[in-house]
Design an enzyme around this catalytic site. Structure first.
Site, PDB file in Angstrom:
ATOM      1  N   ARG A  88     113.393 -12.269  -6.125  1.00 56.37           N
ATOM      2  CA  ARG A  88     113.352 -11.984  -7.564  1.00 56.37           C
ATOM      3  C   ARG A  88     113.232 -13.286  -8.352  1.00 56.37           C
ATOM      4  O   ARG A  88     112.567 -13.349  -9.384  1.00 56.37           O
ATOM      5  CB  ARG A  88     114.610 -11.219  -7.986  1.00 56.37           C
ATOM      6  CG  ARG A  88     114.729  -9.834  -7.352  1.00 56.37           C
ATOM      7  CD  ARG A  88     115.988  -9.139  -7.851  1.00 56.37           C
ATOM      8  NE  ARG A  88     116.183  -7.812  -7.273  1.00 56.37           N
ATOM      9  CZ  ARG A  88     116.887  -7.569  -6.168  1.00 56.37           C
ATOM     10  NH1 ARG A  88     117.463  -8.562  -5.514  1.00 56.37           N
ATOM     11  NH2 ARG A  88     117.009  -6.339  -5.717  1.00 56.37           N
ATOM     12  N   ASP A 148     122.466  -0.994  -8.088  1.00 55.25           N
ATOM     13  CA  ASP A 148     123.023  -1.458  -6.812  1.00 55.25           C
ATOM     14  C   ASP A 148     124.119  -0.501  -6.330  1.00 55.25           C
ATOM     15  O   ASP A 148     124.205  -0.164  -5.150  1.00 55.25           O
ATOM     16  CB  ASP A 148     123.597  -2.879  -6.964  1.00 55.25           C
ATOM     17  CG  ASP A 148     122.497  -3.897  -7.240  1.00 55.25           C
ATOM     18  OD1 ASP A 148     121.375  -3.697  -6.752  1.00 55.25           O
ATOM     19  OD2 ASP A 148     122.765  -4.896  -7.947  1.00 55.25           O
ATOM     20  N   ARG A 151     122.609   2.699  -4.953  1.00 56.69           N
ATOM     21  CA  ARG A 151     122.090   2.542  -3.580  1.00 56.69           C
ATOM     22  C   ARG A 151     123.240   2.619  -2.573  1.00 56.69           C
ATOM     23  O   ARG A 151     123.147   3.310  -1.558  1.00 56.69           O
ATOM     24  CB  ARG A 151     121.361   1.203  -3.455  1.00 56.69           C
ATOM     25  CG  ARG A 151     120.035   1.232  -4.164  1.00 56.69           C
ATOM     26  CD  ARG A 151     119.276  -0.071  -4.041  1.00 56.69           C
ATOM     27  NE  ARG A 151     117.963   0.105  -4.658  1.00 56.69           N
ATOM     28  CZ  ARG A 151     117.313  -0.803  -5.347  1.00 56.69           C
ATOM     29  NH1 ARG A 151     117.818  -2.009  -5.503  1.00 56.69           N
ATOM     30  NH2 ARG A 151     116.130  -0.533  -5.868  1.00 56.69           N
ATOM     31  N   HIS A 175     122.435  -9.778  -9.418  1.00 57.31           N
ATOM     32  CA  HIS A 175     121.561  -8.765  -8.810  1.00 57.31           C
ATOM     33  C   HIS A 175     120.721  -9.454  -7.743  1.00 57.31           C
ATOM     34  O   HIS A 175     119.649  -9.954  -8.007  1.00 57.31           O
ATOM     35  CB  HIS A 175     120.668  -8.156  -9.891  1.00 57.31           C
ATOM     36  CG  HIS A 175     119.743  -7.098  -9.395  1.00 57.31           C
ATOM     37  ND1 HIS A 175     120.145  -6.063  -8.579  1.00 57.31           N
ATOM     38  CD2 HIS A 175     118.409  -6.897  -9.606  1.00 57.31           C
ATOM     39  CE1 HIS A 175     119.112  -5.285  -8.321  1.00 57.31           C
ATOM     40  NE2 HIS A 175     118.053  -5.773  -8.928  1.00 57.31           N
TER      41      HIS A 175
HETATM   42  C1  LMR Z   1     115.321  -3.535  -7.468  1.00 57.10           C
HETATM   43  O1  LMR Z   1     116.406  -3.905  -7.018  1.00 57.10           O
HETATM   44  O2  LMR Z   1     114.753  -2.498  -7.087  1.00 57.10           O
HETATM   45  C2  LMR Z   1     114.640  -4.355  -8.519  1.00 57.10           C
HETATM   46  O3  LMR Z   1     115.398  -5.489  -8.816  1.00 57.10           O
HETATM   47  C3  LMR Z   1     113.249  -4.716  -8.143  1.00 57.10           C
HETATM   48  C4  LMR Z   1     113.157  -5.638  -6.944  1.00 57.10           C
HETATM   49  O4  LMR Z   1     112.227  -6.469  -6.941  1.00 57.10           O
HETATM   50  O5  LMR Z   1     113.922  -5.525  -6.011  1.00 57.10           O
END
Ligand code: LMR
Length: 313
Positions: A88, A148, A151, A175
């Site tokens: 990222r 996050d 997920r 992140h």
């Molecule tokens: C994600 O976590 O899906 C976003 O930050 C996009 C990425 O590039 O991972």
């Protein structure tokens, strides 16, 4: 309520669609730099209204920020997504310029808006938008923690063969690979997760979560959009409906967790004023160490942005 979503790509269009079909706002303005793109996506979402039964008006514009005037909330999704093999952070120089110029246009037309940043690298793009907007830190925040955490909850639901609705969890930090999972604060229908899953499986789920975005980039050749767009819409909903939901959100820390001047994901209460309160958890030594590593990484990328800006000045 009027909500603007900047960037009509996959994430922005998904966010606008969720905002519309869940009637979270009366009007959703979708903005993109590509001629006709936002107009087309907004029209397509509007034509779905008689099928899915909603009355939120969706309007698309090409770079015309006057149409975004007096938005209550603005979601910034603009910028490039990453490709396989990229981190990222590799997006910083391109996306910082885009996020800065979008933020300037937004505050010019909606000086009282609350801004939610989705562009990557997330924590540092939140920094870029915050310093450009000159708004209080409670009104400029980044979306990553909900994604996050979602997920992590989805992987746990699969492993335990239970509904994802019953999994409550919180993740903190930046992140990226340095995000800070908190299994101690994870419950399944009120039961601590550690009573239901062995340590090895839980650790594997934590690792998969840290690489959750990268797993999708590898599979699809570009970044995810359904979960990120829905997560941003959930933040908008908490604000426009003054729900006072508790979510992990990226915000500038000013002494909380012993950290000053760095943008990190922490649990907050989200309501009509944006971040109503930052919740300070009593972290143990191991969690504090993980948060410190995450802080150090995000600070390095913030410094890289400062250097880029200094070179341009
Ligand atoms: C994600 O976590 O899906 C976003 O930050 C996009 C990425 O590039 O991972």
């Amino acid at each position: 309520m009027k909500v603007t979503v900047v960037g009509a790509g996959n994430v922005g269009a998904t966010c606008a669609d969720v905002l519309a079909y869940r009637e979270i706002a009366n009007e959703v303005v979708l903005v993109d730099i590509k001629e006709g793109f936002a107009e087309g996506k907004a029209l397509d979402i509007w034509q779905k209204a008689p099928i899915n039964l909603y009355d939120t008006r969706t309007v698309g514009v090409t770079n015309d920020y006057s149409k975004t005037a007096d938005s209550d909330v603005v979601v910034i999704t603009s910028g490039l997504p990453r490709k396989p093999g990229m981190t990222r952070d590799d997006l910083i120089s391109t996306n910082a310029g885009i996020v800065t110029s979008v933020t300037e246009n937004i505050v010019k037309h909606s000086p009282n808006a609350i801004i939610i940043v989705v562009s990557n690298p997330l924590d540092v793009m939140t920094y870029a938008a915050h310093i450009t907007s000159k708004l209080p830190r409670t009104r400029v925040m980044g979306m990553a923690g909900i994604l996050d955490t979602a997920r992590y909850r989805a992987f746990l639901a699969e492993a335990l063969n239970v509904s994802p609705k019953d999994i409550q969890a919180v993740l903190m930090g930046g992140h990226g690979d340095t995000m800070v999972p908190l299994p101690r604060y994870t419950t399944v229908g009120g039961i601590p997760v550690t009573e239901l899953i062995d340590e090895e499986t839980l650790n594997a789920i934590v690792e998969r979560t840290k690489n959750g975005g990268g797993e999708l980039v590898k599979l699809m050749g570009t970044s995810a959009w359904y979960a990120p767009g829905s997560a941003a819409a959930q933040m908008v909903e908490a604000i426009v409906r003054d729900q006072r939901r508790v979510f992990p959100v990226c915000v500038r820390l000013e002494g909380e967790y012993g950290i000053d001047g760095v943008y990190l994901g922490v649990p907050v209460i989200l309501g009509k004023n944006g971040i109503e309160k930052i919740i300070e958890l009593q972290l143990n030594d191991e969690e504090k160490q993980l948060l410190e590593t995450s802080r150090g990484h995000v600070k390095e990328v913030m410094d890289a942005l400062d250097n880029i800006n200094a070179a341009k000045a």
